[in-house]
Design a protein around this motif. Sequence first.
Motif, PDB file in Angstrom:
ATOM      1  N   SER A  63       0.810  -1.222   0.000  1.00 20.68           N
ATOM      2  CA  SER A  63       0.000   0.000   0.000  1.00 20.68           C
ATOM      3  C   SER A  63       0.845   1.275   0.000  1.00 20.68           C
ATOM      4  CB  SER A  63      -0.970   0.012   1.184  1.00 20.68           C
ATOM      5  OG  SER A  63      -0.250   0.052   2.390  1.00 20.68           O
ATOM      6  N   THR A  64       2.143   1.164   0.262  1.00 22.31           N
ATOM      7  CA  THR A  64       3.012   2.348   0.218  1.00 22.31           C
ATOM      8  C   THR A  64       3.395   2.722  -1.210  1.00 22.31           C
ATOM      9  OG1 THR A  64       5.072   1.093   0.413  1.00 22.31           O
ATOM     10  CG2 THR A  64       3.998   1.802   2.476  1.00 22.31           C
ATOM     11  N   GLY A  65       3.095   1.861  -2.166  1.00 23.44           N
ATOM     12  CA  GLY A  65       3.374   2.134  -3.567  1.00 23.44           C
ATOM     13  C   GLY A  65       3.746   0.868  -4.307  1.00 23.44           C
ATOM     14  N   TYR A  66       3.239   0.725  -5.518  1.00 17.58           N
ATOM     15  CA  TYR A  66       3.505  -0.471  -6.308  1.00 17.58           C
ATOM     16  C   TYR A  66       3.650  -0.101  -7.781  1.00 17.58           C
ATOM     17  CZ  TYR A  66      -1.545  -0.096  -6.994  1.00 17.58           C
ATOM     18  OH  TYR A  66      -2.801   0.369  -7.271  1.00 17.58           O
ATOM     19  N   ILE A  67       4.195  -1.011  -8.549  1.00 18.12           N
ATOM     20  CA  ILE A  67       4.396  -0.810  -9.985  1.00 18.12           C
ATOM     21  C   ILE A  67       3.049  -0.937 -10.688  1.00 18.12           C
ATOM     22  CG2 ILE A  67       5.550  -1.721 -12.043  1.00 18.12           C
ATOM     23  CD1 ILE A  67       7.782  -2.728 -10.149  1.00 18.12           C
ATOM     24  N   THR A  68       2.835  -0.092 -11.677  1.00 12.24           N
ATOM     25  CA  THR A  68       1.586  -0.082 -12.438  1.00 12.24           C
ATOM     26  C   THR A  68       1.229  -1.490 -12.925  1.00 12.24           C
ATOM     27  OG1 THR A  68       2.106   2.139 -13.198  1.00 12.24           O
ATOM     28  CG2 THR A  68       0.407   0.975 -14.412  1.00 12.24           C
ATOM     29  N   ASN A  69      -0.021  -1.865 -12.748  1.00 11.93           N
ATOM     30  CA  ASN A  69      -0.589  -3.155 -13.174  1.00 11.93           C
ATOM     31  C   ASN A  69       0.017  -4.363 -12.462  1.00 11.93           C
ATOM     32  OD1 ASN A  69      -2.339  -1.893 -15.011  1.00 11.93           O
ATOM     33  ND2 ASN A  69      -0.757  -1.905 -16.600  1.00 11.93           N
ATOM     34  N   ASN A  98      10.431  -6.215  -1.322  1.00  7.60           N
ATOM     35  CA  ASN A  98      10.846  -4.899  -0.833  1.00  7.60           C
ATOM     36  C   ASN A  98      12.277  -4.546  -1.230  1.00  7.60           C
ATOM     37  OD1 ASN A  98      10.279  -2.464   0.494  1.00  7.60           O
ATOM     38  ND2 ASN A  98      11.324  -3.173   2.322  1.00  7.60           N
ATOM     39  N   ILE A  99      13.235  -5.427  -0.929  1.00  6.91           N
ATOM     40  CA  ILE A  99      14.633  -5.102  -1.245  1.00  6.91           C
ATOM     41  C   ILE A  99      15.313  -6.162  -2.116  1.00  6.91           C
ATOM     42  CG2 ILE A  99      15.005  -3.645   0.778  1.00  6.91           C
ATOM     43  CD1 ILE A  99      16.414  -6.009   2.106  1.00  6.91           C
ATOM     44  N   GLY A 100      14.557  -7.095  -2.646  1.00  8.43           N
ATOM     45  CA  GLY A 100      15.132  -8.105  -3.525  1.00  8.43           C
ATOM     46  C   GLY A 100      15.573  -9.374  -2.846  1.00  8.43           C
ATOM     47  N   ARG A 120      13.616 -12.001 -10.949  1.00 12.28           N
ATOM     48  CA  ARG A 120      13.318 -11.182  -9.777  1.00 12.28           C
ATOM     49  C   ARG A 120      13.921  -9.803  -9.980  1.00 12.28           C
ATOM     50  NH1 ARG A 120      18.029 -11.757  -6.343  1.00 12.28           N
ATOM     51  NH2 ARG A 120      19.334 -13.344  -7.265  1.00 12.28           N
ATOM     52  N   LEU A 121      13.270  -8.800  -9.411  1.00  8.56           N
ATOM     53  CA  LEU A 121      13.755  -7.435  -9.530  1.00  8.56           C
ATOM     54  C   LEU A 121      14.878  -7.216  -8.526  1.00  8.56           C
ATOM     55  CD1 LEU A 121      13.524  -4.627 -10.804  1.00  8.56           C
ATOM     56  CD2 LEU A 121      11.812  -4.076  -9.065  1.00  8.56           C
ATOM     57  N   SER A 122      16.062  -6.970  -9.030  1.00 11.09           N
ATOM     58  CA  SER A 122      17.219  -6.723  -8.177  1.00 11.09           C
ATOM     59  C   SER A 122      17.018  -5.417  -7.411  1.00 11.09           C
ATOM     60  CB  SER A 122      18.474  -6.639  -9.041  1.00 11.09           C
ATOM     61  OG  SER A 122      19.596  -6.405  -8.259  1.00 11.09           O
ATOM     62  N   GLY A 123      17.120  -5.492  -6.102  1.00 10.77           N
ATOM     63  CA  GLY A 123      16.920  -4.305  -5.267  1.00 10.77           C
ATOM     64  C   GLY A 123      15.473  -4.062  -4.900  1.00 10.77           C
ATOM     65  N   GLY A 124      14.562  -4.793  -5.507  1.00  9.29           N
ATOM     66  CA  GLY A 124      13.138  -4.707  -5.179  1.00  9.29           C
ATOM     67  C   GLY A 124      12.555  -3.314  -5.371  1.00  9.29           C
ATOM     68  N   MET A 125      11.467  -3.072  -4.656  1.00 10.83           N
ATOM     69  CA  MET A 125      10.792  -1.777  -4.756  1.00 10.83           C
ATOM     70  C   MET A 125      11.654  -0.648  -4.218  1.00 10.83           C
ATOM     71  SD  MET A 125       8.023  -1.766  -6.420  1.00 10.83           S
ATOM     72  CE  MET A 125       7.371  -0.163  -5.995  1.00 10.83           C
ATOM     73  N   THR A 126      12.561  -0.957  -3.326  1.00  7.07           N
ATOM     74  CA  THR A 126      13.459   0.076  -2.811  1.00  7.07           C
ATOM     75  C   THR A 126      14.290   0.659  -3.959  1.00  7.07           C
ATOM     76  OG1 THR A 126      13.559  -1.031  -0.679  1.00  7.07           O
ATOM     77  CG2 THR A 126      15.308   0.543  -1.159  1.00  7.07           C
ATOM     78  N   GLU A 127      14.823  -0.194  -4.797  1.00  8.09           N
ATOM     79  CA  GLU A 127      15.609   0.265  -5.945  1.00  8.09           C
ATOM     80  C   GLU A 127      14.719   0.947  -6.981  1.00  8.09           C
ATOM     81  OE1 GLU A 127      18.861   1.124  -8.283  1.00  8.09           O
ATOM     82  OE2 GLU A 127      18.781   0.458  -6.207  1.00  8.09           O
ATOM     83  N   TRP A 128      13.528   0.395  -7.201  1.00  5.58           N
ATOM     84  CA  TRP A 128      12.588   0.984  -8.159  1.00  5.58           C
ATOM     85  C   TRP A 128      12.283   2.437  -7.771  1.00  5.58           C
ATOM     86  CZ3 TRP A 128      10.600  -1.095 -12.644  1.00  5.58           C
ATOM     87  CH2 TRP A 128       9.519  -0.428 -13.229  1.00  5.58           C
ATOM     88  N   LYS A 129      11.982   2.643  -6.503  1.00  5.69           N
ATOM     89  CA  LYS A 129      11.681   3.997  -6.018  1.00  5.69           C
ATOM     90  C   LYS A 129      12.925   4.882  -6.038  1.00  5.69           C
ATOM     91  CE  LYS A 129       7.847   2.537  -3.074  1.00  5.69           C
ATOM     92  NZ  LYS A 129       7.395   2.344  -1.685  1.00  5.69           N
TER      93      LYS A 129
END
Length: 137
Positions: A63-69, A98-100, A120-129
């Motif tokens: 709920s703190t933020g996510y990638i579109t779709n 969250n952090i990969g 998998r997304l390296s660094g997770g949402m932390t890196e994305w943000k």
Amino acid sequence: MEQVLEFIDNNFMIVAAWALTLAMLLWTEQNKAGKSVGTHEATRLINKENAIVLDIRPKKEYSTGYITNAIHIPASDLDNHLTELEKYKQKPIIVVCNIGQTAGATSKKLKTLGFENVVRLSGGMTEWKAQSLPVIK
């Protein structure tokens, strides 16, 4: 330093075996979780190959933020929602946490269940943000 070099010289076989074991351990650990992609490659997969983003974070973090779709299925509930993912078996799937760290186990599980292209997304949402990429709140 001189003592270290003397130890290596006197115990070359032991040191070589230790170094080989360490290298194998590092290689195994890196490959265990499956392939990871950075934010640029993830964006390319989403835009060019219609990759599915599977966000496995708990609801509070999601709920703190996510990638579109993004499809939100917490890692703890994955077994209960596998039928929802069946239609995406042939598509690329990007697993996001969250952090990969926890995405690796989920990626591995999906691969064993027959999902063909899971990363998998390296660094997770932390890196994305951190890269100032778009998020939905």
